[in-house]
Design a protein around this motif. Structure first.
Motif, PDB file in Angstrom:
ATOM      1  N   UNK A 157       1.112  -1.134   0.021  1.00  0.00           N
ATOM      2  CA  UNK A 157       0.137  -0.002   0.053  1.00  0.00           C
ATOM      3  C   UNK A 157       0.921   1.125  -0.023  1.00  0.00           C
ATOM      4  N   UNK A 158       0.552   2.289  -0.795  1.00  0.00           N
ATOM      5  CA  UNK A 158       1.287   3.300  -1.006  1.00  0.00           C
ATOM      6  C   UNK A 158       0.717   4.425  -1.255  1.00  0.00           C
ATOM      7  N   UNK A 159       0.994   5.735  -0.699  1.00  0.00           N
ATOM      8  CA  UNK A 159       0.551   6.970  -0.927  1.00  0.00           C
ATOM      9  C   UNK A 159       0.395   7.309  -2.495  1.00  0.00           C
ATOM     10  N   UNK A 160      -0.475   7.650  -3.193  1.00  0.00           N
ATOM     11  CA  UNK A 160      -0.448   7.767  -4.618  1.00  0.00           C
ATOM     12  C   UNK A 160       0.585   9.152  -4.733  1.00  0.00           C
ATOM     13  N   UNK A 161       0.880  10.075  -3.790  1.00  0.00           N
ATOM     14  CA  UNK A 161       1.893  11.036  -4.267  1.00  0.00           C
ATOM     15  C   UNK A 161       3.359  10.543  -4.195  1.00  0.00           C
ATOM     16  N   UNK A 162       3.438   9.350  -3.846  1.00  0.00           N
ATOM     17  CA  UNK A 162       4.872   8.677  -3.363  1.00  0.00           C
ATOM     18  C   UNK A 162       5.087   7.409  -4.763  1.00  0.00           C
ATOM     19  N   UNK A 163       4.193   7.243  -5.208  1.00  0.00           N
ATOM     20  CA  UNK A 163       3.993   5.898  -5.860  1.00  0.00           C
ATOM     21  C   UNK A 163       5.137   5.958  -7.139  1.00  0.00           C
ATOM     22  N   UNK A 164       5.151   6.900  -7.771  1.00  0.00           N
ATOM     23  CA  UNK A 164       6.092   7.147  -8.956  1.00  0.00           C
ATOM     24  C   UNK A 164       7.569   7.104  -8.331  1.00  0.00           C
ATOM     25  N   UNK A 165       7.819   7.474  -7.340  1.00  0.00           N
ATOM     26  CA  UNK A 165       9.181   7.702  -6.824  1.00  0.00           C
ATOM     27  C   UNK A 165       9.468   6.156  -6.517  1.00  0.00           C
ATOM     28  N   UNK A 166       8.727   5.486  -6.030  1.00  0.00           N
ATOM     29  CA  UNK A 166       9.074   4.193  -5.558  1.00  0.00           C
ATOM     30  C   UNK A 166       9.267   3.381  -6.904  1.00  0.00           C
ATOM     31  N   UNK A 167       8.438   3.708  -7.795  1.00  0.00           N
ATOM     32  CA  UNK A 167       8.450   2.792  -9.179  1.00  0.00           C
ATOM     33  C   UNK A 167       9.668   3.152  -9.843  1.00  0.00           C
ATOM     34  N   UNK A 168      10.117   4.324  -9.966  1.00  0.00           N
ATOM     35  CA  UNK A 168      11.180   4.701 -10.602  1.00  0.00           C
ATOM     36  C   UNK A 168      12.476   4.047  -9.824  1.00  0.00           C
ATOM     37  N   UNK A 169      12.572   4.035  -8.606  1.00  0.00           N
ATOM     38  CA  UNK A 169      13.598   3.368  -7.729  1.00  0.00           C
ATOM     39  C   UNK A 169      13.693   2.068  -7.968  1.00  0.00           C
ATOM     40  N   UNK A 170      12.742   1.320  -8.470  1.00  0.00           N
ATOM     41  CA  UNK A 170      12.282  -0.179  -8.636  1.00  0.00           C
ATOM     42  C   UNK A 170      11.977  -0.775  -7.259  1.00  0.00           C
ATOM     43  N   UNK A 171      11.845   0.081  -6.278  1.00  0.00           N
ATOM     44  CA  UNK A 171      11.363  -0.393  -4.767  1.00  0.00           C
ATOM     45  C   UNK A 171      10.056  -1.246  -5.173  1.00  0.00           C
ATOM     46  N   UNK A 172       9.254  -1.018  -6.087  1.00  0.00           N
ATOM     47  CA  UNK A 172       8.273  -1.702  -6.831  1.00  0.00           C
ATOM     48  C   UNK A 172       8.057  -1.634  -8.116  1.00  0.00           C
ATOM     49  N   UNK A 173       7.703  -2.668  -8.859  1.00  0.00           N
ATOM     50  CA  UNK A 173       7.843  -3.044 -10.138  1.00  0.00           C
ATOM     51  C   UNK A 173       6.823  -2.163 -11.132  1.00  0.00           C
ATOM     52  N   UNK A 174       5.465  -2.210 -10.561  1.00  0.00           N
ATOM     53  CA  UNK A 174       4.551  -1.409 -11.063  1.00  0.00           C
ATOM     54  C   UNK A 174       3.356  -0.726 -10.148  1.00  0.00           C
ATOM     55  N   UNK A 175       2.757   0.435 -10.341  1.00  0.00           N
ATOM     56  CA  UNK A 175       1.792   0.953  -9.555  1.00  0.00           C
ATOM     57  C   UNK A 175       0.711   1.567 -10.048  1.00  0.00           C
ATOM     58  N   UNK A 176      -0.302   1.876  -9.534  1.00  0.00           N
ATOM     59  CA  UNK A 176      -1.407   2.643  -9.887  1.00  0.00           C
ATOM     60  C   UNK A 176      -1.534   4.168  -9.081  1.00  0.00           C
ATOM     61  N   UNK A 177      -1.664   5.016 -10.062  1.00  0.00           N
ATOM     62  CA  UNK A 177      -1.699   6.382  -9.115  1.00  0.00           C
ATOM     63  C   UNK A 177      -2.170   7.337 -10.153  1.00  0.00           C
ATOM     64  N   UNK A 178      -2.764   8.453  -9.625  1.00  0.00           N
ATOM     65  CA  UNK A 178      -3.251   9.613 -10.280  1.00  0.00           C
ATOM     66  C   UNK A 178      -1.872  10.173 -11.380  1.00  0.00           C
ATOM     67  N   UNK A 179      -2.366  10.545 -12.648  1.00  0.00           N
ATOM     68  CA  UNK A 179      -1.261  11.018 -13.461  1.00  0.00           C
ATOM     69  C   UNK A 179      -0.999  12.254 -12.738  1.00  0.00           C
ATOM     70  N   UNK A 180      -1.618  13.108 -12.122  1.00  0.00           N
ATOM     71  CA  UNK A 180      -1.001  14.372 -11.483  1.00  0.00           C
ATOM     72  C   UNK A 180       0.103  14.135 -10.632  1.00  0.00           C
ATOM     73  N   UNK A 181       0.095  13.143  -9.728  1.00  0.00           N
ATOM     74  CA  UNK A 181       1.307  12.986  -8.916  1.00  0.00           C
ATOM     75  C   UNK A 181       2.263  12.266  -9.678  1.00  0.00           C
ATOM     76  N   UNK A 182       2.043  11.627 -10.823  1.00  0.00           N
ATOM     77  CA  UNK A 182       3.352  11.146 -11.502  1.00  0.00           C
ATOM     78  C   UNK A 182       4.041  12.288 -12.161  1.00  0.00           C
ATOM     79  N   UNK A 183       2.982  13.258 -12.400  1.00  0.00           N
ATOM     80  CA  UNK A 183       3.836  14.507 -13.125  1.00  0.00           C
ATOM     81  C   UNK A 183       4.486  15.486 -12.362  1.00  0.00           C
ATOM     82  N   UNK A 184       3.949  15.398 -11.077  1.00  0.00           N
ATOM     83  CA  UNK A 184       4.392  16.342  -9.813  1.00  0.00           C
ATOM     84  C   UNK A 184       5.774  15.891  -9.688  1.00  0.00           C
ATOM     85  N   UNK A 185       6.131  14.740  -9.490  1.00  0.00           N
ATOM     86  CA  UNK A 185       7.317  14.036  -9.463  1.00  0.00           C
ATOM     87  C   UNK A 185       8.359  13.789 -10.379  1.00  0.00           C
TER      88      UNK A 185
END
Lengths: 291, 291, 291, 291, 291, 291
Positions: free
Chosen positions: D49-77
């Protein structure tokens, strides 16, 4: 002999799930907080709400003809009843309830034999006494009015026999499972005289068949697709085969429609393969009963 | 011997009222759903949560020194404990719980003696068996796992022994009270060895005194007024006398202030009379404890 | 300069407690879900609801004259404001909130110095960075959007800086507190220009005095009794002395009434002694404010 | 490389809808308040379980392989991740979330360019700064801890950048939307190394296909009817054509059965026409997945 | 004539507040969902629950002797009853309910006279008809079954007569208040024959006195302090004088205790002055009744 | 004439069921607590929420074109509207609402004729007056603001005319039904001018057809099975025949698939027979609409 079957509905944790299961099987049961006799839309059945702990006693006496209760309480009472079938309610639980022997996390007890002379608290006094007696382990079994886990935490007894599904509450309280004593699932139990009576037996079988059909439909789905006629063999080979797939020619075409019933979980596995084999228009739908 | 008193708090219907009563008496008890040992802001007390049905057993064994439970369950267990005092929680009920013998509304039973050979369901098996045995009435007493009223409605037994306060649920189900078998109020019960120990006895008495003070303050109020000095006798005569009224001279005046503690219900009765006697500035206030 | 003081009410965990505290102090604050400006029954005050995290910023800028917020967020922002007093809300918590450094239960970290090069998640980024910089420990501090404990459980970071009162949630998740970094209580913070202005300063002091009076009254009670005149010295000696006891002669008698304010917890201790000294008619009552 | 895919589930507003969508797609996810790792009935997947605000960061680092989040927070990061597909959850919203620039109703601001030098509050600081920087409009962007709308109502800032669906809350507070800055829908984002790995890519594609199938089935229904063989052409012409209708001969008859999948909304339009064309026995049923 | 007073309790919005007010006044009223006759702990009173709209009718007929209802419904019915006193329940509302004439926000109506020939919806048909008839304005008044505001929003009528306290719901719906037609507070109404009967009149007066005492105590507090004897005059001068302050000499001292009843709101104003005048040990306490 | 149909949705007890029924029929209606105009996803319809008591009046006036309300309120108002069809919502009730004449359990009244000169309370004043006038029985009919049953219990009137489904509340209050005056089901009522207009009539018929289709599907299921070709006649004979069963040849086989729509209750009856006739792979599924 009158043509009314007396049916016991278990009060408490199985109550809602039982009513829902009968609904899926085609009977509407109405439970009102003002009445002890649930209504049912079948003139051949009369329902009574009963504690699962007491269900077997009343089936044995013939107060009711048939009832549903956990196997644990049927065995606790050692009632002389006929167990017709298991009812594995998926909504209530994926796994059967287990009665386990539990001690404090820091206890040195490794098996039932280490409990000689100990005091054991449980709601299942009869079963527990027999369990230890059969193993020639003398123990003092006390009836627990509930909150049984607290007793071993608070040091009020040496061990408990308690019901659990996942064991997580036990671990969360710092307790440890020593061993499993019995698994329990809901069972349909029948009065022996009722089973010997043709009309009542037929009615009980009708109910059991439709309850089982409704249970079987949970977790199962229908999958339909169209495919070129020459792929039928390849496709039907990979489809899990609860029943034979239904294959029909399409109008003015050499394509066929293929339809099958399968566990929902299989769908995610075979969809990629179906696509490779040329299936099109794949749709999945739900089922109420599978007879 | 350590200076910690082991106190049993009754789980269930008395639980919240007990915690509130200790709060009024000056102790904060904290019950967490994660722990079986409530916290208390007194290093000399250790609390345990226990079923009222089992309280007397654990007090008798000395597992705890003192506990609170309904007198019904103390008698059911025939435990050898010392009953220190009654705790009449006004918040829970104005009247004591009564265990009554109940039959169907159309039953012909007029007294316990009409139940020879009958089956009686109850949660209070021991007490019920002794009650009928003392009267030489042979009956079959069965333990009821709850929903006891349903059993007599559904014809599963001939009579029940059940607890009630107003009898209204019994009437609403078309049942009839044959006779009352026992009245029950919460009592404070003490382990006999603990009572013989001076430190523990003093501590128990401190708790009992302050709990009683808090109970006494419920339904009581303080009433203050000013009055001409020559009306003191007339006024103090009509004031209900729990304690002597406190009368003090006012500064540079021949008036006095009068203050007294009385049941709130008396206020509505005496106010018109006080006004006639010349009292002024009458105010009513609440009390936490009356010692 | 207008005669209206701009007051910031903290939104969130302190919100209800703040409104209740003002109510006890004599002001009715009305918070409506439709408006961002709570109403207050004092024409000299205008309220705004604000996040505690942002309170200090707006006090510093003079957007509001005075506000209430946790000291943690005041320090996080390093705002240039005047901290007038602490507000120890007993209803919210008996103990101050603590910001602690937390690692996984099986981590080898023993102190902040073991975290060189580590990634630390926290909502309190500024404070945490300064804390480690002051100790010359290079770390990577990341802002956490919440559910901070999950991050160290899930291995998303090496440590967290998180707020706790009892530490119980931390333990329940298998985590370990390495050290405490800061204690925080609610504080009243004042804009420096507002403090220099006589009218606003007097108004702020009025509010602070009455809030403190209401806080002081929590946990305190009044105790009244009558006693023989010759016991006044003995009795007043054992009464805890927040203020001098008020002693008055009774009418036509050599008895006196004695009244005193004391912590509720003391009552349970001194009651047995008062009874021994001959006090009668002891009653305890509640207080709204102690000024 | 182990055969387990690490999947991030978004905590918060998308959480329940995500679990329901996986359920429709054939996976049971179990979220417990006690654990940060939801269970899933597939040994090849591990959920966090992850905050959507932090999902992209952890996908980028490879902490997780795949995630679902709003595009807004993906772009914010501005995270370096691969966006595989959009997930338009109809249950959550019919329309995408929009981030809009908002001012007070009586403000003179007509466009972003009127905000030179202004203070703007938002939770989306990075995106907002870039938006204004790209347009060479100098502004002061402040992080808002929530209740962002209140800030412009209370005059704490000049404008806000806030998320909305219908704009109704904004209007209700007397605010005005100046312009829309970004539309956002949930997206599935993938770590680039995971995507390059054949096993993980195949697993991700399986999940994406079945989630899309479940989404596609929402709002779609199956319609079945019987018709004279000579009306097939006329009927199939008016049926909306997601897939070709399935047409089969009936037994011993010149009638056919026609079955098709279509948007539920079309049903109300075509039913009158189908009746005119001679269709009979028209029934509509639900679908779980359309692949 | 029997010694039982028949009392009508208003069902609905005033119900809970009425029961609480009687509780403060010294009577316990018990309302059960199963009975239409609330219990009361006074053998001289019998309660009935009644709709406020119908209360006056039943008081006029003598079905009940006395009742509480809003003055609006008393006037609507034009019943011939005696209005004994107003009951300004502070818990329900700070301000009286107002019946207002309301039109759409964009209507051109400026006063009742602009509504000639219009259709007006209201629950208060009789009052509204008389209001317009007295002003010789012909209108069509229709009974509204509720949701009256909707009718003018939806264009189902030209205006409504509706009850409001703050007008905020009216504004929120884009409606406009044209004028206020009547203010309404709860009143105690008495049957004229009952009032002429000495026993019933005395009983009604007892109830009215104690209800008024309880209402008066809301928002009032007691304030106690000690002060040097030579400051009595100065201090009593600034104390708001509902009753004369009670001043008493302290034992063996030239100090006095001063005690007074005042509105809670005054406390915040006079505390700084009391401190300047040398008062010490100032405490504030609550009151139940002020007679 | 504009192409928008004005539709009245009944507020209150039918509201949720109506919205659900439209959803099954293919329209999404959105009711917001802030608006009196529910949204609908069809540009040709505009919804208004209205009290059922007032629906007929507004349909008659043409304020709305069509509405749904109980037939009781349509008749109460004697409105000149066209009743298109009944809407028997199975979710709301299995049986129609009945308006009954009710007296106290110990009353001697045996029929309406025994009520000459009596006072009757009811919400349905117009209908009740006409009912008694038609029978030449003079009575005094009073409007009841609700809690009508209480009035006859409390002796405020001689009889009531009240709505009931099962009569159980009436019995529970010790009352007795004298006779039934009217049965009521929800009906769709149409303005006569709207019905004369071709576009609006077609639109109303479309809505009515699809609502009826959705209602018809409740309680009905689809049953599919495979069977040897030579059993088709035997099987189709026992299948309840809402529509002709659909029979299709299977691919490369002399078996057929048989599919039929039937009441769910029939399934439990015919399943044993189908099994005897050699049917296999019997599955039951749900339907949304049956047109």
């Amino acid at each position: 002999m009158e043509s009314v079957l007396k049916l016991g509905i278990p009060k408490g944790s199985l109550e809602t799930a039982t009513v829902e299961l009968f609904k899926k099987a085609g009977w509407q049961i109405g439970i009102s907080s003002r009445s002890y006799f649930p209504t049912i839309d079948d003139d051949e059945i009369k329902c009574s709400l009963m504690r699962p702990q007491e269900m077997a006693k009343y089936v044995e006496r013939g107060t009711i003809d048939v009832g549903i209760a956990g196997r644990d309480w049927v065995r606790e009472n050692e009632s002389d009843v006929f167990e017709l079938c298991e009812m594995v309610y998926s909504k209530v639980s994926r796994r059967p309830a287990r009665w386990v022997l539990v001690v404090n996390g820091d206890s040195k007890v490794q098996g039932p034999e280490d409990l000689r002379g100990a005091t054991i608290s449980t709601e299942l006094v009869g079963f527990t006494k027999r369990y230890f007696a059969e193993r020639n382990i003398p123990v003092n079994v006390e009836f627990s009015w509930g909150a049984t886990e607290a007793k071993v935490v608070e040091g009020l007894c040496d061990a408990i026999v308690e019901v659990t599904e996942t064991g997580s509450t036990i671990k969360a309280n710092g307790l440890r499972i020593v061993s499993e004593l019995m698994e329990s699932v809901p069972v349909m139990i029948v009065n022996k005289a009722a089973w010997a009576d043709p009309w009542r037996r037929a009615k009980i079988e009708q109910i059991a068949t439709l309850l089982q059909s409704a249970l079987r439909a949970e977790g199962m789905v229908g999958l339909k697709m169209n495919a070129p006629g020459d792929r039928v063999a390849a496709i039907t080979e990979i489809i899990p085969s609860l029943n034979r797939p239904t294959v029909a020619h399409l109008h003015n075409s050499d394509w066929v429609s293929i339809e099958s019933i399968m566990p929902e979980k299989e769908v995610r596995r075979i969809v990629p393969e179906l696509l490779k084999l040329g299936a099109e228009g794949i749709v999945e739908y739900s089922l109420n009963k599978i007879i």
